[in-house]
Each structure stands twice: as C-alpha cells, then as structure tokens.
Design a protein around this motif. Structure first.
Motif, short mmCIF file in Angstrom:
data_model
loop_
_atom_site.label_atom_id
_atom_site.label_comp_id
_atom_site.label_asym_id
_atom_site.label_seq_id
_atom_site.Cartn_x
_atom_site.Cartn_y
_atom_site.Cartn_z
N GLU A 144 0.82 -1.20 0.00
CA GLU A 144 0.00 0.00 0.00
C GLU A 144 0.87 1.26 0.00
OE1 GLU A 144 -3.78 -1.71 2.56
OE2 GLU A 144 -1.92 -1.23 3.60
N GLY A 175 2.28 3.27 3.20
CA GLY A 175 2.17 1.98 3.86
C GLY A 175 3.20 1.79 4.95
N VAL A 206 -3.57 4.07 -2.24
CA VAL A 206 -4.87 3.72 -1.69
C VAL A 206 -5.82 4.90 -1.83
CG1 VAL A 206 -3.88 2.08 -0.05
CG2 VAL A 206 -4.23 4.45 0.64
N PHE A 236 -7.02 -0.48 -0.63
CA PHE A 236 -6.17 -0.99 -1.71
C PHE A 236 -6.98 -1.19 -2.98
CE2 PHE A 236 -4.10 -4.44 -4.07
CZ PHE A 236 -2.77 -4.03 -4.05
N ILE A 255 -1.28 -6.20 2.43
CA ILE A 255 -2.29 -5.19 2.70
C ILE A 255 -2.72 -5.21 4.16
CG2 ILE A 255 -3.19 -5.23 0.34
CD1 ILE A 255 -5.51 -6.96 1.40
N GLN A 288 -6.28 0.41 7.35
CA GLN A 288 -5.10 0.70 6.53
C GLN A 288 -4.09 1.52 7.32
OE1 GLN A 288 -3.57 3.53 4.91
NE2 GLN A 288 -2.20 2.18 3.77
#
Length: 494
Positions: A224, A227, A247, A252, A269, A274
């Motif tokens: 991601e 991330g 994202v 995702f 992921i 997230q």
C-alpha cells in the motif's frame, strides 16, 4: 596463558603473563582502550584494587600501578571513601573513536555489500523513544494487569513442565496455538485449527517469512501507498521489488495494482485498518482481491495489526475469514493489546503451507520462549485478555476524543483532522508549506514522538501530515503536549 577479567564490564580485557610488556602496563593500556571506546563510560566505578587483583590473579601492586598511571593521565578520578571512577571530564574528541567507527585521521574502509544490504545504508532505526507521548501504536501500559500477568508467569515457573524446558515446538507452545486459534475465531472470524497458527517473535518476522516464501529476487510485490515501512524493508531484504499502489477511500485498489505491475507475486495489505491512513477496505474490493489470488495462483498477506480497537460496532471480520481457496496468510501481534516487550506475534497459514513455514522459521531461530507462551495461553483462556481489551477500548475512545478536541481547538485553522472509527492513532494533515519531517524533529526535541506522514510514502508526494498516537498518552497530559505541538507547528507556518 591469558588471564581474563571476571568483572562483567571488563570481560573483554585480557593480560598475558608471557608478554614482554609488564603486567601493570598491559592493564593500563587495556583499561585506557576500554575508556576511549566507550565500553567504560564516564562516572563508571571501577572494581577495587583488591577485587581486581583477585580476579586477575596478580598482585595488588600491579593494579595500583595501573590505576595510578590512569589517574595521572586524567582517565580516572579518585573519590574519597568511594573508589576510582572513569573521569567525566574527558575531551569529546577522544571519545569519538567509537562513534565514528575508526580512529581520527584514518580513512573509513571500503566494504562490499550485497545489493540487499546496500538498500539499507543509512536507514538504521532506534526504538529507544517508542515510549514518548503520541508514539503511534503505544498502548496504555499503566492499565495493564501486571499482577495477574506475574501470577500466571509464576504459576509456570514454579513447577515448569518438561515440555517448557526442552526445545519448544518450532511453531510455538501447543497450548498457545490452541488458545489463539479459538480467540481469533471468536473475535476476528479467522477460520483455522491450532496447527495452522505459528508463534513468532513479532509481526515483522511473520511479514519477513511470507515475503521470503513467495518472492524471488527481482519479483514484484504489491504494497500500500502510503504503507508500513516494515513491509517495504522485508520486500527489499528478499531482493524483491516493492510496488507502491496508492490507496483511496476504499483502501487498496486492485485495478490500479494490475496496471502498475500485473505479474506481482504477492499482495501485502492491511484491509481492516489501513496503515497509516485508517481506511477500511470495502467488501467489493476484498472479494475482487480474493478472486485475483485464486485465479492467478497468488497469495495475500493480511496485516491485522490493531483490529481489536474499533469504536463503532464490533470489530470487522478478517479477510482470511472470507477466503475459500486458502490464499490468505493472516498476521497479528500482541504488541498493541499487551506490550511490545513481550515479543509475541503470530501468523495463520493455509494447511498445505504449514510445513514449509515451520521449516523457514526454524532456519531463523529454531523456536520461541516457551514459559511466557504458556502464561499467555492462560491469559487468553482465563479471560484476562478479553477483559483488558474491553477496558482499553473504552479508554482509547475517550483519549481519541480528547486529543481530537484539543487539536481542533488549538490548530483547527491550520490542520485537518477527523475522528477514526478504529485504531490507536490520528492523522493530522498539514497545509502546503509546513514540512512534516521538520515538525517531527522539533517534536522529538520537545519530548514527543510524532511521525511525519510523508515518511510513509515511497513515491514522491506533496502530502504532509502527522501521525499522532493517542492510546498511550493519558488525557491529563494532552493539553500541555498539544500546546507544545501547537507552538512548533505555528512556528513552521509560512
């Protein structure tokens, strides 16, 4: 034969009676080197001359002679009635040898590094400040039931079973695997039996193993954008290529990922929450990703790092629970619900991959500590974990509201910040012109650990912001901390 010092701080020092250099001079040189290299730090008390002489099996006069020379040259000072101490007045340039890695005037050596290792040059990280206010992922340590935890540990240490003293199973203690399988089934709708659970020394080890299992050097691996940096590091350490997939509000995006790198071997992921932006991956996208994995023969790493903390309704079901083709490897940790010093993470792997992951794990460190695992199993089975999560969920919800209110009151004209439905941190977006990494550095000097959002992007970005952990910061401390942060941010405004 060399004589080795028994004192713990001096065990690397040796004397050689066969040397042409006198023993007192050897001792002087060895102690001086230990001081210059920082192994004996300023204000460290040295052993008494009598004690050191006994340890070395030399005469006391030998030690006194070495101490006298060190004092004469300013390396030691004597405190009446207290003994000999390393001087705290040594010039800084003498003590730089250790930190620079070489003596002054000597060029640093050239070292050949593998491509994998070279990717980490200049990226050393320290966890020494993880306990500072606003540290993302830091739980409320003061609320943990340590008395209960100590009692459970004591229960197993008083009369430990033989199985806890001789080579814990590679996958972890059976009793903990059983407890986690049941717990994850009840709380996260994870479908597994105990043999599919593998206990590790943290979620990072699990991520490392998954990437190693599926990615060859040069292979593309989706992650991601922004991330978790630990995923990128694991991809790089496997020699694979991290592919950053931006994202959006649904998390995702598979369609975008296939445009960028259609041949990716693995998708990494965090669908439930997230990291770091906080979106929840939509059901449609979850199902699309599972379909991709099934049709393409690929696998998905599901990082479920703080799913217990959802403040509106029950925690969401895991992606693994929707998987009907055994394509998801589920990764979790006890660091957020208990404490990171416990060093317990876990993964749930498909049945037909259990043996390969046990072999990969054994190749790293054979097995994990067994007695803490037995105590953790009791902690789960006897309801302590569920009770602790319930208490802290209410506490964290209140702390989030408090921090959000203060940020909007003090900085509402500058930042954009909104409540999070889950997790342990907020994201405060900064306007153009304020560099979040500068704010991060200034906040650290002021005793706070906030993370610059831009540091979680791998691709070039103009997005700036701050990741602020609220779980481990008491409400009564927040007003003055936010005041400090307000001063820093406003000082950076154009």
């Amino acid at each position: 034969m060399s004589r080795r010092l028994k004192n713990a701080q001096l065990q690397t020092l040796t004397l050689d009676p066969e040397s042409a250099i006198a023993l007192h001079q050897q001792l002087f040189l060895a102690l001086r080197q230990a001081i210059l290299e920082g192994r004996l730090r300023p204000d460290t008390r040295l052993p008494s001359s009598r004690s050191l002489a006994t340890d070395l099996n030399v005469s006391r006069n030998t030690v006194l002679s070495a101490y006298d020379q060190l004092m004469a040259e300013g390396y030691l000072i004597s405190r009446v009635g207290a003994g000999s101490y390393v001087s705290d007045q040594l010039p800084d340039d003498l003590l730089q040898r250790k930190t620079e890695g070489h003596a002054p005037g000597v060029q640093a050596r050239e070292i050949y590094l593998s491509k994998m290792a070279a990717a980490f040059m200049g990226k050393t990280r320290s966890s020494e400040k993880r306990g500072l206010p606003f540290s993302p992922g830091l739980p409320a340590l003061e609320t943990f039931p340590f008395e209960d935890w100590a009692r459970l540990l004591s229960r197993h240490w008083r009369r430990p079973g033989r199985e806890y003293l001789v080579d814990n199973p590679v996958g972890g203690a059976k009793i903990l695997r059983e407890a986690l399988a049941s717990y994850l089934g009840q709380t996260r709708a994870v479908r597994c039996h105990p043999d599919q659970v593998i206990i590790l020394s943290g979620s990072q080890q699990a991520i490392h193993l998954v990437v190693r299992a599926f990615a060859e050097p040069g292979d593309a691996v989706w992650m991601e954008e922004p991330g978790y940096p630990g995923i990128r590091d694991s991809i790089l350490s496997a020699g694979a290529v991290p592919i950053s997939v931006p994202v959006d509000e649904e998390g995702f995006a598979l369609a975008r990922a296939r445009e960028i790198a259609p041949a990716a071997r693995l998708a990494c992921i965090s669908p439930s929450h997230q990291y770091p932006l906080g979106q929840t991956m939509s059901l449609a996208r979850r199902l699309d990703l599972l379909k991709w994995a099934k049709e393409e023969g690929r696998f998905i790493l599901e990082d479920d790092y703080d799913s217990e903390y959802r403040y509106a309704g029950r925690p969401l079901s895991s992606l693994q629970g929707l998987d009907d083709d055994n394509r998801v490897l589920y990764v979790g940790t006890m660091s957020k619900v208990m404490f990171s010093g416990l060093r317990v993470g876990y993964m749930v792997v498909p049945d037909d991959l259990v043996d390969i992951f046990l072999a990969l794990r054994q190749n790293i460190d054979s097995h994990s500590p067994s007695v803490p695992e037995a105590a953790l199993a009791d902690f789960i089975n006897e309801g302590y974990l569920a009770a602790h999560v319930r208490r802290t969920r209410l506490l964290y919800e209140a702390r989030q509201k408090c921090l959000l209110s203060l940020l909007q009151e003090k900085l509402g004209d500058i930042i954009m910040v909104a409540p999070q439905g889950s997790g342990m941190h907020l994201v405060a977006y900064l306007p153009p012109g304020i560099k979040d990494k500068e704010v991060e550095r200034e906040a650290a000097k002021a005793g706070m650990l906030v993370r610059a959002l831009s540091g979680f992007y791998n691709l070039p970005t103009d997005q700036t912001g701050l990741i602020l952990g609220f779980a481990g910061t008491p409400e009564q401390e927040m007003p003055h901390l936010v005041d400090r942060l307000t001063d820093i941010i406003r000082s950076k405004a154009p």
